[in-house]
Design a protein around this motif. Structure first.
Motif, PDB file in Angstrom:
ATOM      1  N   GLY A 114      19.317  -8.956 -32.731  1.00  0.00           N
ATOM      2  CA  GLY A 114      18.629  -7.971 -31.898  1.00  0.00           C
ATOM      3  C   GLY A 114      19.319  -6.620 -32.001  1.00  0.00           C
ATOM      4  N   ARG A 115      20.629  -6.638 -31.938  1.00  0.00           N
ATOM      5  CA  ARG A 115      21.385  -5.381 -31.963  1.00  0.00           C
ATOM      6  C   ARG A 115      21.299  -4.669 -33.318  1.00  0.00           C
ATOM      7  N   GLN A 116      21.042  -5.417 -34.368  1.00  0.00           N
ATOM      8  CA  GLN A 116      20.891  -4.777 -35.693  1.00  0.00           C
ATOM      9  C   GLN A 116      19.722  -3.790 -35.698  1.00  0.00           C
ATOM     10  N   ASN A 117      18.833  -3.940 -34.729  1.00  0.00           N
ATOM     11  CA  ASN A 117      17.641  -3.078 -34.694  1.00  0.00           C
ATOM     12  C   ASN A 117      17.835  -1.785 -33.914  1.00  0.00           C
ATOM     13  N   GLU A 118      18.952  -1.701 -33.204  1.00  0.00           N
ATOM     14  CA  GLU A 118      19.129  -0.554 -32.302  1.00  0.00           C
ATOM     15  C   GLU A 118      18.993   0.796 -33.024  1.00  0.00           C
ATOM     16  N   GLN A 119      19.668   0.938 -34.153  1.00  0.00           N
ATOM     17  CA  GLN A 119      19.637   2.233 -34.850  1.00  0.00           C
ATOM     18  C   GLN A 119      18.223   2.600 -35.294  1.00  0.00           C
ATOM     19  N   GLY A 120      17.485   1.594 -35.713  1.00  0.00           N
ATOM     20  CA  GLY A 120      16.098   1.821 -36.135  1.00  0.00           C
ATOM     21  C   GLY A 120      15.223   2.263 -34.970  1.00  0.00           C
ATOM     22  N   VAL A 121      15.487   1.690 -33.780  1.00  0.00           N
ATOM     23  CA  VAL A 121      14.729   2.085 -32.588  1.00  0.00           C
ATOM     24  C   VAL A 121      15.096   3.517 -32.223  1.00  0.00           C
ATOM     25  N   ILE A 122      16.404   3.797 -32.232  1.00  0.00           N
ATOM     26  CA  ILE A 122      16.874   5.138 -31.857  1.00  0.00           C
ATOM     27  C   ILE A 122      16.284   6.198 -32.797  1.00  0.00           C
ATOM     28  N   ALA A 123      16.317   5.895 -34.102  1.00  0.00           N
ATOM     29  CA  ALA A 123      15.803   6.871 -35.075  1.00  0.00           C
ATOM     30  C   ALA A 123      14.277   6.816 -35.177  1.00  0.00           C
ATOM     31  N   THR A 165       7.819   0.720 -35.941  1.00  0.00           N
ATOM     32  CA  THR A 165       7.668  -0.015 -34.673  1.00  0.00           C
ATOM     33  C   THR A 165       8.241  -1.427 -34.749  1.00  0.00           C
ATOM     34  N   GLU A 166       8.518  -1.912 -35.955  1.00  0.00           N
ATOM     35  CA  GLU A 166       9.032  -3.266 -36.098  1.00  0.00           C
ATOM     36  C   GLU A 166      10.456  -3.419 -35.553  1.00  0.00           C
ATOM     37  N   PHE A 167      11.200  -2.325 -35.528  1.00  0.00           N
ATOM     38  CA  PHE A 167      12.566  -2.412 -34.999  1.00  0.00           C
ATOM     39  C   PHE A 167      12.526  -2.831 -33.528  1.00  0.00           C
ATOM     40  N   LEU A 168      11.687  -2.142 -32.750  1.00  0.00           N
ATOM     41  CA  LEU A 168      11.606  -2.486 -31.333  1.00  0.00           C
ATOM     42  C   LEU A 168      10.997  -3.879 -31.163  1.00  0.00           C
ATOM     43  N   HIS A 169      10.006  -4.177 -32.017  1.00  0.00           N
ATOM     44  CA  HIS A 169       9.387  -5.503 -31.941  1.00  0.00           C
ATOM     45  C   HIS A 169      10.433  -6.598 -32.147  1.00  0.00           C
ATOM     46  N   ASP A 170      11.215  -6.482 -33.218  1.00  0.00           N
ATOM     47  CA  ASP A 170      12.221  -7.507 -33.519  1.00  0.00           C
ATOM     48  C   ASP A 170      13.309  -7.535 -32.441  1.00  0.00           C
ATOM     49  N   TYR A 171      13.676  -6.338 -31.972  1.00  0.00           N
ATOM     50  CA  TYR A 171      14.686  -6.229 -30.919  1.00  0.00           C
ATOM     51  C   TYR A 171      14.239  -7.045 -29.705  1.00  0.00           C
ATOM     52  N   LYS A 222      12.025   8.584 -26.313  1.00  0.00           N
ATOM     53  CA  LYS A 222      13.239   9.331 -25.960  1.00  0.00           C
ATOM     54  C   LYS A 222      14.027   8.560 -24.907  1.00  0.00           C
ATOM     55  N   LYS A 223      13.275   8.031 -23.941  1.00  0.00           N
ATOM     56  CA  LYS A 223      13.904   7.304 -22.839  1.00  0.00           C
ATOM     57  C   LYS A 223      14.668   6.081 -23.392  1.00  0.00           C
ATOM     58  N   VAL A 224      13.987   5.308 -24.234  1.00  0.00           N
ATOM     59  CA  VAL A 224      14.617   4.104 -24.792  1.00  0.00           C
ATOM     60  C   VAL A 224      15.806   4.494 -25.659  1.00  0.00           C
ATOM     61  N   SER A 225      15.587   5.528 -26.462  1.00  0.00           N
ATOM     62  CA  SER A 225      16.637   5.962 -27.374  1.00  0.00           C
ATOM     63  C   SER A 225      17.890   6.372 -26.606  1.00  0.00           C
ATOM     64  N   SER A 226      17.704   7.148 -25.545  1.00  0.00           N
ATOM     65  CA  SER A 226      18.914   7.582 -24.833  1.00  0.00           C
ATOM     66  C   SER A 226      19.525   6.420 -24.051  1.00  0.00           C
ATOM     67  N   ALA A 227      18.663   5.486 -23.584  1.00  0.00           N
ATOM     68  CA  ALA A 227      19.222   4.314 -22.893  1.00  0.00           C
ATOM     69  C   ALA A 227      20.093   3.513 -23.848  1.00  0.00           C
ATOM     70  N   MET A 228      19.638   3.363 -25.082  1.00  0.00           N
ATOM     71  CA  MET A 228      20.390   2.556 -26.058  1.00  0.00           C
ATOM     72  C   MET A 228      21.677   3.230 -26.510  1.00  0.00           C
ATOM     73  N   GLN A 229      21.731   4.543 -26.308  1.00  0.00           N
ATOM     74  CA  GLN A 229      22.964   5.250 -26.716  1.00  0.00           C
ATOM     75  C   GLN A 229      23.899   5.484 -25.528  1.00  0.00           C
ATOM     76  N   SER A 230      23.430   5.070 -24.334  1.00  0.00           N
ATOM     77  CA  SER A 230      24.242   5.340 -23.144  1.00  0.00           C
ATOM     78  C   SER A 230      25.501   4.471 -23.141  1.00  0.00           C
ATOM     79  N   LYS A 231      26.510   4.989 -22.477  1.00  0.00           N
ATOM     80  CA  LYS A 231      27.772   4.254 -22.417  1.00  0.00           C
ATOM     81  C   LYS A 231      27.568   2.918 -21.712  1.00  0.00           C
ATOM     82  N   GLY A 232      26.756   2.962 -20.651  1.00  0.00           N
ATOM     83  CA  GLY A 232      26.520   1.744 -19.865  1.00  0.00           C
ATOM     84  C   GLY A 232      25.929   0.640 -20.734  1.00  0.00           C
ATOM     85  N   TYR A 233      24.948   1.025 -21.539  1.00  0.00           N
ATOM     86  CA  TYR A 233      24.287   0.029 -22.408  1.00  0.00           C
ATOM     87  C   TYR A 233      25.277  -0.544 -23.411  1.00  0.00           C
ATOM     88  N   LEU A 234      26.016   0.360 -24.051  1.00  0.00           N
ATOM     89  CA  LEU A 234      26.950  -0.088 -25.087  1.00  0.00           C
ATOM     90  C   LEU A 234      28.007  -1.010 -24.484  1.00  0.00           C
TER      91      LEU A 234
END
Lengths: 516, 250
Positions: free
Chosen positions: A221-230, A234-240, A321-333
């Protein structure tokens, strides 16, 4: 006659080829050399083209696809940017790409240098007897290698065999998968598979197996994070989401393996993570089905759809944007690192009462229990059953499928695959049933939105009404199919297979009603 | 599969040039095309640099499907194959006369390649013979090049009479003017006269062209080296006319 697709660890020159020509019959060889150019090797994130034995290059503004099974080369202009394959302009390359994926985008694997030469073998009257092309490819400081294909021309088998022989004498080897090229260029294949083959042992305590499953899916699941952020496709979020849903399902299905409180806390935590992505995924699904919605409504309602989809596209930008910033947030990481630690070793979570049960016993019991639930819910199904019950059945089936897939390595592969296949048939109907529901909800939403007001309100409302009626009818048809397929899934044959694979000797059929 | 015969009972009217160029245009239009050279002189094969088939005597042409298929050769152009002729074709008639169903043997033989090709073009020898009758039966359309001169006109009339007398379908015949020299009064007058008489005459005509004459030097269809020549343009128009009339579809 099969084309000779070859891999040559060195370069090919006319001089080298001519050295291997026989004196009789008199052949002439022509090799028209192309220009050495910078290029990129492309593939989807999940190595779809590599798996399909296809190589895709972008040379300048041109896409060049080589099908290693047939040796055919396809060409078309490259799109601007990196759209999903389904959004690329139709053409011979895109037709081949669509067989691999519609939703994925193409990503650069590696930069290379390449040259394309076209060759012909002629007879004494200048008639072409065989054609071949040869690609010379190099990367960085590595030596150049080559690959190509000789195409048989009808009626000239002798010359074709001769060319094959000369190429082999020059060092060419038959090549039918992309592995040779990748290793020749020193490319390490990206390790990504959304359906991994887990290694589980029957006697291992179930807590260990389940922790391994959790760890694996979290990692994928985490392998998809960068693809979702960038926002690559749509498959990145789907697989995630598929992976995280699986993690949650494992936690809720395998009750008793972990401490109930810990398990509930983890589940809630994962649910919160998933919730952040719900809005984006819903919009993705609507936007991906745009063409289908257009097809479903009469042209008079298209203007309304246009307004609706424009607003979806706009909303999507915000959600992304919301998902992207959530995935890059310190809390998420931090929470991801924490989860990774927890799932790294089974000792990191408190045990539940079932923790030490062998994986096989546990899996058998759980799968049978779920199968019973599916059959029980299914037996009461008829034309009057409320939709809610059918949705419940869909969820039971999904859970059963997950369990069978998670624990599949513990059972003979052929037999469990057979059962999964029969379940899949039923799930397809249930999926369609659900889609019709979702589509009706979509139309309701459309009716409630701005487009249903103003001068066109009546027209739009009319077409939505007609369409909803049609979808309702289709849903009714699907319901009948579900009942039919359920009968198959609840048949003696399938029941026996379930019994054989999952019924334990210790009489796990406690209430004796399991398979009657 | 549609079979288009290029036929005239008179020699030197541009049959082979027509066959070669139409076959080339057909292939370039995307149809898998076979040009079948039935003329023992093998001129079609010469234009494509394909050597005569040594291994296909007349008896195997009609009897041994495997041999017929194996004698087919790819041309240098995509989607275009050739069945080259050889000198034993001179005896086709004697051979056919001894066979049962002697007028439908060609149709039967070509069935062997039915799935391989969408268009078959037959380059026929200039006579009315048993082989020609096989052609009349097998072909969906018969294109007939006619030089607008007295002799050619007479042979076209003969062909129509033969068709009527022997119950062949006259509507299969699609004549067109070939090697036209507009500077000649006779050509102009003949064209006007025949256009009134034969409604099935194709609209465009092939002008006399030195570029077509040079096909023997280039050993290639005229369209490959003189695509803008009037004759090349006319061949394209004539092909699209035939395509419509024979209902050739992809």
């Amino acid at each position: 006659m099969e084309p000779f697709v070859y891999f040559l660890p060195s370069t090919l020159s006319l001089r080298k080829l001519r050295q291997h020509l026989p004196l009789e019959p008199h052949y002439q060889v022509i090799l028209e050399q192309g220009e050495m150019q910078g290029a990129e090797l492309l593939d989807t994130f999940d190595n779809g083209l590599f798996q399909a034995a296809r190589l895709l290059f972008q040379v300048d503004r041109q896409l060049l696809l080589l099908d290693l099974q047939t040796g055919q080369l396809f060409e078309q202009a490259a799109p601007a940017g990196r759209p999903a394959i389904g959004d690329m302009a139709k053409g011979p390359v895109v037709d081949m790409l669509l067989e691999v994926s519609r939703l994925r985008s193409l990503l650069p694997v590696v930069g290379i240098r390449m040259r394309r030469d076209e060759g012909r073998v002629l007879d004494d009257e200048g008639k072409t007897l065989v054609r071949f092309y040869h690609l010379t490819i190099g990367r960085g400081r590595r030596k150049f290698m080559g690959m190509g294909c000789a195409q048989y021309l009808r009626g000239y088998s002798e010359a074709y065999s001769d060319l094959w022989q000369w190429l082999e004498n020059c060092g060419a080897m038959a090549c039918q998968n992309a592995g040779d090229i990748y290793s020749g260029l020193g490319i390490a294949l990206r390790q990504y598979c959304v359906k991994p083959e887990l290694e589980l042992l029957p006697q291992t305590p179930v807590k260990e197996s389940v922790t391994a499953i959790l760890g694996t899916f979290l990692k994928i699941g985490r392998q998809n994070e960068q693809g979702v952020i960038a926002d690559i496709d749509t498959e990145f979020l789907h697989d995630y989401r598929v992976c995280f849903r699986k993690v949650r399902s494992v936690l809720s299905l395998c009750t008793g393996v972990f401490d109930a409180k810990d398990s509930a806390r983890l589940k809630e935590h994962l649910a919160a993570i998933m919730r952040t992505t719900n809005g984006l995924r819903d919009l993705d699904v609507y936007l991906l089905n745009r063409a289908e919605y257009y097809r479903l409504v009469p042209p008079s309602a298209h203007a309304g759809l246009q307004i609706l989809f424009d607003s979806f596209a706009q909303k999507r930008k915000g959600e992304q944007k919301k998902v992207s910033s959530a995935m890059q947030s310190k809390g998420y990481l931090r929470s991801m690192e924490n989860l990774e630690k927890i799932f790294a070793v089974s000792d990191n979570i408190k045990s539940g009462p079932q923790a030490e049960v062998s994986s096989l016993t546990f899996a058998r019991r759980l799968i049978l229990k779920r199968y019973r639930k599916v059959c029980k819910t299914g037996r009461d199904l008829d034309e009057t059953t409320p939709d809610q019950v059918i949705h419940q059945l869909r969820i039971h089936c999904k859970k059963l499928r997950y369990l069978m897939e998670f624990f599949a390595p513990l059972f003979p592969s052929g037999e469990i695959k057979k059962l999964i296949r029969s379940l899949k048939l039923l799930q397809d109907n249930l999926g369609n049933f659900n889609d019709y529901s979702v589509q009706q909800q979509f139309l309701e939403k459309m009716l409630a939105s701005d487009i249903a007001s103003g001068t066109k309100a009546m027209v739009v409302a009319h077409s939505i009404g007609a369409l909803t009626a049609m979808l309702h009818q289709l849903q009714g048809h699907e319901r009948k199919q579900i009942i039919e397929n359920l009968a198959g899934f609840d048949s003696l044959d399938i029941r026996d297979s379930f019994k054989e694979l999952f019924l334990t000797e210790e009489g796990a059929d406690e209430d004796n009603s399991l398979l009657q | 599969m549609k079979i288009i015969a290029c036929y005239s009972n008179k020699g030197g009217v541009g049959k082979t040039a027509t066959s070669v160029n139409l076959a080339y245009i057909s292939a370039m239009s995307g149809y898998r095309t076979l040009l079948c050279d039935l003329d023992p002189q093998g001129a079609s094969g010469f234009y494509f640099r394909v050597k005569p088939s040594k291994k296909l005597p007349h008896n195997t042409f009609f009897d041994d499907v495997g041999k017929l298929v194996s004698a087919i050769r790819a041309s240098d152009y995509e989607k275009l194959d050739l069945l080259p002729a050889n000198l034993t074709y001179r005896d086709f008639d004697i051979f056919l006369s001894r066979m049962k169903n002697k007028r439908s043997r060609l149709k039967k033989a070509l069935k062997a390649v039915d799935s391989d090709y969408q268009v078959i073009i037959l380059d026929c020898p200039p006579n009315i013979s048993l082989l020609s009758e096989n052609v009349f039966k097998a072909a969906d359309k018969i294109v007939v090049p006619v030089i607008p001169s007295t002799l050619s006109v007479r042979t076209l009339a003969q062909l129509h009479t033969f068709f009527k007398d022997n119950n062949y379908q006259v509507k299969k015949i699609l004549p067109f003017f070939s090697m036209v020299q507009q500077s000649k009064k006779l050509h102009r007058e003949t064209m006007v006269a025949l256009q009134k008489e034969y409604k099935s005459l194709l609209e465009d005509y092939i002008p006399f062209s030195t570029d077509v004459e040079k096909m023997g030097v280039h050993r290639a269809p005229v369209l490959t080296y003189a695509g803008k020549d009037q004759a090349s343009i006319a061949y394209r128009t004539i092909w699209s006319d035939i395509e419509k009339k024979a209902k050739i579809k992809k």
